[in-house]
Write a protein that holds these residues in place. Structure first.
Motif, PDB file in Angstrom:
ATOM      1  N   ARG A 150       0.768  -1.125   0.038  1.00  0.00           N
ATOM      2  CA  ARG A 150      -0.047   0.093  -0.055  1.00  0.00           C
ATOM      3  C   ARG A 150       0.940   1.095  -0.095  1.00  0.00           C
ATOM      4  O   ARG A 150       1.943   1.389   0.677  1.00  0.00           O
TER       5      ARG A 150
ATOM      6  N   THR B 286      -9.194  -2.519 -19.992  1.00  0.00           N
ATOM      7  CA  THR B 286     -10.288  -1.800 -19.781  1.00  0.00           C
ATOM      8  C   THR B 286     -11.110  -0.902 -20.828  1.00  0.00           C
ATOM      9  O   THR B 286     -12.460  -0.549 -20.665  1.00  0.00           O
TER      10      THR B 286
ATOM     11  N   TYR C 261      -1.466  -7.492 -12.709  1.00  0.00           N
ATOM     12  CA  TYR C 261      -2.156  -7.174 -11.399  1.00  0.00           C
ATOM     13  C   TYR C 261      -3.403  -7.752 -11.859  1.00  0.00           C
ATOM     14  O   TYR C 261      -3.711  -8.643 -12.726  1.00  0.00           O
TER      15      TYR C 261
ATOM     16  N   ASP D 103      -2.844  -2.404 -12.486  1.00  0.00           N
ATOM     17  CA  ASP D 103      -2.913  -1.807 -11.001  1.00  0.00           C
ATOM     18  C   ASP D 103      -4.096  -3.039 -10.502  1.00  0.00           C
ATOM     19  O   ASP D 103      -5.058  -3.541 -11.097  1.00  0.00           O
ATOM     20  N   PRO D 104      -3.922  -3.139  -8.989  1.00  0.00           N
ATOM     21  CA  PRO D 104      -4.795  -3.895  -8.330  1.00  0.00           C
ATOM     22  C   PRO D 104      -6.191  -3.795  -8.362  1.00  0.00           C
ATOM     23  O   PRO D 104      -7.078  -4.684  -8.137  1.00  0.00           O
ATOM     24  N   SER D 105      -6.488  -2.406  -8.643  1.00  0.00           N
ATOM     25  CA  SER D 105      -8.020  -2.035  -8.761  1.00  0.00           C
ATOM     26  C   SER D 105      -8.687  -2.515  -9.773  1.00  0.00           C
ATOM     27  O   SER D 105     -10.042  -2.723  -9.865  1.00  0.00           O
TER      28      SER D 105
ATOM     29  N   PHE E 297      -9.223  -0.907 -12.480  1.00  0.00           N
ATOM     30  CA  PHE E 297      -9.741   0.233 -13.369  1.00  0.00           C
ATOM     31  C   PHE E 297      -8.767   1.205 -14.010  1.00  0.00           C
ATOM     32  O   PHE E 297      -9.121   2.178 -14.652  1.00  0.00           O
TER      33      PHE E 297
ATOM     34  N   SER F 262      -7.220   5.661 -18.165  1.00  0.00           N
ATOM     35  CA  SER F 262      -8.303   5.062 -17.710  1.00  0.00           C
ATOM     36  C   SER F 262      -9.611   5.422 -18.632  1.00  0.00           C
ATOM     37  O   SER F 262      -9.767   6.315 -19.288  1.00  0.00           O
TER      38      SER F 262
ATOM     39  N   THR G 153     -15.231   4.121 -11.976  1.00  0.00           N
ATOM     40  CA  THR G 153     -14.776   3.795 -10.629  1.00  0.00           C
ATOM     41  C   THR G 153     -15.869   3.008  -9.935  1.00  0.00           C
ATOM     42  O   THR G 153     -17.108   2.956 -10.441  1.00  0.00           O
ATOM     43  N   PRO G 154     -15.443   2.311  -8.830  1.00  0.00           N
ATOM     44  CA  PRO G 154     -16.548   1.316  -8.180  1.00  0.00           C
ATOM     45  C   PRO G 154     -17.502   2.187  -7.577  1.00  0.00           C
ATOM     46  O   PRO G 154     -18.557   1.669  -7.282  1.00  0.00           O
ATOM     47  N   ASP G 155     -17.249   3.267  -7.171  1.00  0.00           N
ATOM     48  CA  ASP G 155     -18.374   4.258  -6.348  1.00  0.00           C
ATOM     49  C   ASP G 155     -19.282   5.044  -7.442  1.00  0.00           C
ATOM     50  O   ASP G 155     -20.102   5.741  -6.906  1.00  0.00           O
TER      51      ASP G 155
END
Length: 274
Positions: free
Chosen positions: A93, A115, A134, A140-142, A144, A165, A169-171
């Motif tokens: 992190r 993506t 990843y 990247d681990p996300s 995204f 990108s 985003t997830p949110d």
């Protein structure tokens, strides 16, 4: 090469002296320098003009000695070795240190196409390292990000980073750019930025637009006063084939002075299309 750079720097410095005696301008390249509250800022304009003159130099002239300018094309093999976490290691992190050989190793890899299927390319010095290995093999681990390049060559407290990108985003559930033919359908550069990042707050903002091969790009330079944070961002955004794609350059105050002209040139080279 050295003579060209020297002459160009002399020109820019001479221009800066002339600018000192000019009245405050109202922005650059079709954009307006604004504060987070939307009021025009004139105190930084003279410096921005001088920086833009330096930024007008080619990436080749701004580049450090013995490095090559290479093209990173989505869906193709990277023109340089990539960086991936060693087997059994996870990305720690916080700040990524691509020079940490206890965590990372160098390998060949494909870049982009994870993506977004929109083809694109950027040009950068070969000391920018792509991350790989990843989520779904991406950078990247996300999961995204479509492409991520890192460089430790500018010093400071964190690396200089380039990410590409599709803005998802997830949110977030709504994406107003889906199905649009051009970014201009979403309003002016300032209007689009509010749609793209509704909660964004910055201390300084400069926006502009350009059209290449009939495709319009919105470009932003953003600054947020914050410590221990990549608080300098250069963004190029475009809507193409019904979707959004962005190229973002990130730096911190600790390395902005060195990274700024290179970062601007890299993001400016971002182009969609095969």
């Amino acid at each position: 090469m050295q003579k060209v750079v020297t002459l160009a720097l002399c020109f820019a410095l001479s221009a800066l002296l002339c600018i000192h005696f000019l009245p405050p301008p109202q922005g650059l390249g079709g954009g307006v320098v604004r504060s987070g509250q939307g009021k025009a800022i004139s105190s930084t304009s003279r410096r921005n003009i001088a920086v833009s003159l330096l930024g007008a130099l080619t990436l080749e002239n701004l580049n450090k000695a013995n490095a090559e300018i290479v093209k990173f094309e989505s869906g193709k093999d990277a023109p340089v070795l990539c960086t991936q976490a060693k087997e059994g290691m996870k990305r720690r992190r916080g700040i990524i240190d691509v020079s940490d050989t206890s965590v990372f190793e160098r390998t060949s890899c494909k870049i982009g196409g994870y993506t977004t299927k929109i083809p694109y390319s950027i040009e950068a010095p070969d000391y920018f390292q792509p991350l790989t290995g990843y989520a779904n093999g991406g950078p990247d681990p996300s999961g995204f990000l479509d492409m991520r390049l890192e460089s430790e060559d500018f010093g400071g407290d964190r690396p200089v980073t380039i990410v590409v990108s599709d803005g998802k985003t997830p949110d977030r559930k709504d994406y107003p750019w889906i199905g649009k033919k051009s970014i201009t359908e979403l309003g002016s550069p300032d209007q689009f930025l509010k749609i793209f990042a509704p909660q964004l707050y910055v201390n300084e903002k400069m926006s502009s637009m350009k059209t290449i091969d009939g495709v319009t790009y919105y470009t932003y330079e953003l600054y947020k006063a914050a410590a221990n944070y990549n608080n300098r961002k250069i963004i190029s955004a475009v809507v193409y084939d019904g979707d959004l794609i962005t190229c973002v350059g990130l730096a911190s105050d600790s390395n902005w002075a060195k990274a700024e002209p290179i970062l601007k040139a890299i993001v400016s080279s971002f182009k969609i299309g095969a």
